[in-house]
Design an enzyme around this catalytic site. Structure first.
Site, PDB file in Angstrom:
ATOM      1  N   ASP A 185       0.853  -0.715  -0.188  1.00  0.00           N
ATOM      2  CA  ASP A 185      -0.647  -0.137  -0.198  1.00  0.00           C
ATOM      3  C   ASP A 185       1.041   1.463   0.294  1.00  0.00           C
ATOM      4  O   ASP A 185       0.980   1.601   1.386  1.00  0.00           O
ATOM      5  CB  ASP A 185      -0.889  -0.301   0.952  1.00  0.00           C
ATOM      6  CG  ASP A 185      -1.557   1.116   1.130  1.00  0.00           C
ATOM      7  OD1 ASP A 185      -1.849   2.061   0.469  1.00  0.00           O
ATOM      8  OD2 ASP A 185      -2.977   1.068   2.224  1.00  0.00           O
ATOM      9  N   ASP A 242      -2.724   1.518  -5.938  1.00  0.00           N
ATOM     10  CA  ASP A 242      -1.542   2.080  -5.088  1.00  0.00           C
ATOM     11  C   ASP A 242      -1.576   0.950  -4.195  1.00  0.00           C
ATOM     12  O   ASP A 242      -0.848   1.202  -3.589  1.00  0.00           O
ATOM     13  CB  ASP A 242      -1.022   3.771  -4.015  1.00  0.00           C
ATOM     14  CG  ASP A 242      -2.624   3.428  -3.700  1.00  0.00           C
ATOM     15  OD1 ASP A 242      -3.722   2.997  -3.957  1.00  0.00           O
ATOM     16  OD2 ASP A 242      -2.617   4.189  -2.242  1.00  0.00           O
ATOM     17  N   GLU A 243      -2.316  -0.304  -4.529  1.00  0.00           N
ATOM     18  CA  GLU A 243      -2.477  -1.010  -3.144  1.00  0.00           C
ATOM     19  C   GLU A 243      -2.365  -2.482  -4.272  1.00  0.00           C
ATOM     20  O   GLU A 243      -3.583  -2.656  -5.007  1.00  0.00           O
ATOM     21  CB  GLU A 243      -3.464  -0.935  -2.699  1.00  0.00           C
ATOM     22  CG  GLU A 243      -3.914  -2.148  -1.493  1.00  0.00           C
ATOM     23  CD  GLU A 243      -4.449  -1.333  -0.320  1.00  0.00           C
ATOM     24  OE1 GLU A 243      -4.502  -2.077   0.163  1.00  0.00           O
ATOM     25  OE2 GLU A 243      -5.688  -0.687  -0.795  1.00  0.00           O
TER      26      GLU A 243
END
Length: 132
Positions: free
Chosen positions: A9, A105-106
């Site tokens: 993350d 983003d994860e």
């Protein structure tokens, strides 16, 4: 290692990408947000300085500005975020082909075959963090 899953993350991702293009925002409270003038925008991401002032993701801009009067707002550049996300994915795929993206983003990486124990998983996570 049985069930060797790394969760990635990239905190403050949009704000971090923006500071690559505008380094002057590194040392001031900054947020990526919608249009302040339309009064319909929200905070999409913020840097740590804004976070320390109480600015939260998804809150209305007017509310964030009340908490942090000097907050610098940057319009979103989604194509940049997609490009940097793609570059991160390439790094993950050098480690394992079992990458499950969740958002820009994860993601989750199955490193069961690459790591024999928790310590190897931690070392791998640290190496990935340093490269990203």
């Amino acid at each position: 290692m049985e069930n060797g899953i790394l969760h990635v993350d990239m905190n403050n991702f949009y704000a971090s990408v923006e500071t690559l293009f505008a380094p002057e925002y590194r040392d001031v409270p900054m947020a990526v947000a919608g249009d302040k003038e339309s009064r319909h925008g929200i905070i999409l991401a913020k840097n740590m300085l804004a976070k320390k002032m109480g600015v939260q993701t998804a809150e209305p801009i007017w509310q964030a500005m009340r908490k942090c009067p000097g907050l610098q707002l940057v319009k979103p550049h989604r194509e940049r975020y997609a490009e940097y996300s793609r570059m991160a994915q390439e790094i993950y795929c050098r480690v394992t082909d079992l990458v499950e993206p969740f958002s820009l983003d994860e993601c989750w990486l199955d490193v069961s075959m690459e790591c024999r124990n928790f310590e190897q998983g931690r070392v791998l996570a640290d190496l990935l963090r340093a490269e990203i």
